[in-house]
Design a protein around this motif. Structure first.
Motif, mmCIF file in Angstrom:
data_model
loop_
_atom_site.group_PDB
_atom_site.id
_atom_site.type_symbol
_atom_site.label_atom_id
_atom_site.label_comp_id
_atom_site.label_asym_id
_atom_site.label_seq_id
_atom_site.Cartn_x
_atom_site.Cartn_y
_atom_site.Cartn_z
ATOM 1 N N ARG A 22 0.933 -1.398 -0.116
ATOM 2 C CA ARG A 22 0.084 0.013 0.066
ATOM 3 C C ARG A 22 0.882 1.291 0.004
ATOM 4 O O ARG A 22 0.549 2.117 -0.656
ATOM 5 C CB ARG A 22 -0.869 0.118 1.226
ATOM 6 C CG ARG A 22 -2.188 -0.997 1.182
ATOM 7 C CD ARG A 22 -3.200 -0.722 0.210
ATOM 8 N NE ARG A 22 -3.723 0.656 0.255
ATOM 9 C CZ ARG A 22 -4.707 1.104 0.972
ATOM 10 N NH1 ARG A 22 -5.660 0.220 1.418
ATOM 11 N NH2 ARG A 22 -5.001 2.478 0.954
ATOM 12 N N TRP A 23 1.835 1.236 0.926
ATOM 13 C CA TRP A 23 2.857 2.353 0.928
ATOM 14 C C TRP A 23 3.571 2.704 -0.577
ATOM 15 O O TRP A 23 3.469 3.780 -0.888
ATOM 16 C CB TRP A 23 3.776 2.021 1.803
ATOM 17 C CG TRP A 23 4.601 3.341 2.165
ATOM 18 C CD1 TRP A 23 4.447 4.580 2.074
ATOM 19 C CD2 TRP A 23 5.756 3.166 3.461
ATOM 20 N NE1 TRP A 23 5.404 5.476 2.680
ATOM 21 C CE2 TRP A 23 5.915 4.630 3.508
ATOM 22 C CE3 TRP A 23 6.232 2.232 3.906
ATOM 23 C CZ2 TRP A 23 7.259 4.942 4.273
ATOM 24 C CZ3 TRP A 23 7.408 2.479 4.768
ATOM 25 C CH2 TRP A 23 7.924 3.895 5.062
ATOM 26 N N ALA A 24 3.883 1.734 -1.058
ATOM 27 C CA ALA A 24 4.510 1.637 -2.691
ATOM 28 C C ALA A 24 3.480 2.274 -3.323
ATOM 29 O O ALA A 24 3.936 3.026 -4.394
ATOM 30 C CB ALA A 24 5.120 0.354 -2.970
ATOM 31 N N ALA A 25 2.445 1.725 -3.116
ATOM 32 C CA ALA A 25 1.381 2.027 -4.253
ATOM 33 C C ALA A 25 1.112 3.730 -4.044
ATOM 34 O O ALA A 25 0.674 4.347 -5.377
ATOM 35 C CB ALA A 25 -0.159 1.318 -4.207
ATOM 36 N N THR A 26 1.128 4.166 -3.142
ATOM 37 C CA THR A 26 1.078 5.657 -3.009
ATOM 38 C C THR A 26 2.169 6.498 -3.569
ATOM 39 O O THR A 26 1.982 7.536 -3.978
ATOM 40 C CB THR A 26 1.316 6.348 -1.280
ATOM 41 O OG1 THR A 26 2.355 6.012 -0.888
ATOM 42 C CG2 THR A 26 -0.278 5.720 -0.722
ATOM 43 N N TYR A 27 3.188 5.854 -3.740
ATOM 44 C CA TYR A 27 4.282 6.550 -4.281
ATOM 45 C C TYR A 27 4.233 6.457 -5.865
ATOM 46 O O TYR A 27 4.662 7.341 -6.587
ATOM 47 C CB TYR A 27 5.667 5.947 -4.001
ATOM 48 C CG TYR A 27 6.116 6.568 -2.858
ATOM 49 C CD1 TYR A 27 6.979 7.889 -2.639
ATOM 50 C CD2 TYR A 27 6.258 5.640 -1.499
ATOM 51 C CE1 TYR A 27 7.260 8.371 -1.453
ATOM 52 C CE2 TYR A 27 6.548 6.331 -0.535
ATOM 53 C CZ TYR A 27 7.218 7.589 -0.333
ATOM 54 O OH TYR A 27 7.619 8.263 0.880
ATOM 55 N N ARG A 28 3.985 5.367 -6.204
ATOM 56 C CA ARG A 28 3.487 5.048 -7.935
ATOM 57 C C ARG A 28 2.376 6.101 -8.427
ATOM 58 O O ARG A 28 2.397 6.440 -9.288
ATOM 59 C CB ARG A 28 3.312 3.578 -8.121
ATOM 60 C CG ARG A 28 4.500 2.908 -8.219
ATOM 61 C CD ARG A 28 4.156 1.110 -8.581
ATOM 62 N NE ARG A 28 3.953 0.726 -7.272
ATOM 63 C CZ ARG A 28 3.439 -0.419 -7.008
ATOM 64 N NH1 ARG A 28 2.797 -1.075 -7.908
ATOM 65 N NH2 ARG A 28 3.249 -0.914 -5.929
ATOM 66 N N SER A 29 1.442 6.108 -7.542
ATOM 67 C CA SER A 29 0.242 6.922 -8.210
ATOM 68 C C SER A 29 0.401 8.306 -7.980
ATOM 69 O O SER A 29 -0.180 9.319 -8.752
ATOM 70 C CB SER A 29 -1.064 6.681 -6.861
ATOM 71 O OG SER A 29 -0.672 7.196 -5.797
ATOM 72 N N LYS A 30 1.425 8.986 -7.094
ATOM 73 C CA LYS A 30 1.654 10.356 -6.934
ATOM 74 C C LYS A 30 2.921 10.786 -7.634
ATOM 75 O O LYS A 30 3.088 12.022 -7.641
ATOM 76 C CB LYS A 30 1.640 10.550 -5.363
ATOM 77 C CG LYS A 30 0.214 10.517 -4.872
ATOM 78 C CD LYS A 30 0.459 10.991 -3.467
ATOM 79 C CE LYS A 30 -0.877 10.761 -2.690
ATOM 80 N NZ LYS A 30 -1.083 11.254 -1.465
ATOM 81 N N VAL A 31 3.570 10.119 -8.395
ATOM 82 C CA VAL A 31 4.830 10.324 -8.989
ATOM 83 C C VAL A 31 4.397 10.881 -10.422
ATOM 84 O O VAL A 31 3.495 10.442 -11.059
ATOM 85 C CB VAL A 31 5.843 9.142 -8.969
ATOM 86 C CG1 VAL A 31 7.043 9.549 -9.825
ATOM 87 C CG2 VAL A 31 6.385 8.984 -7.514
#
Length: 70
Positions: A61-70
């Motif tokens: 979930r934490w990694a998904a936040t970085y992928r979606s906001k980059v």
């Protein structure tokens, strides 16, 4: 007896990894995942046991936040 020692060692490694991931998430990542957690420092230690247990899901979930906001 060796199987029991292996299971205990596996559990200890799981919890140690989870504690490290959980602490890092509480310090750096929780505000990215939940904006209402800003400034709410009293409840964060209560989350640590659950984070330590479910650390693979937390990392995803934490990694998904970085992928979606980059």
């Amino acid at each position: 007896m060796i199987a029991a020692q292996f299971i205990v060692a596996l559990g200890q490694a799981w919890f140690a990894t989870g504690a490290i991931v959980g602490l890092a998430f509480l310090l750096f990542g929780i505000e990215r995942l939940d904006s209402s957690a800003r400034g709410a420092y009293g409840f964060r230690p209560l989350l640590l046991p659950g984070l330590a247990l479910l650390w693979p899901y937390v990392l995803l979930r934490w990694a998904a936040t970085y992928r979606s906001k980059v």
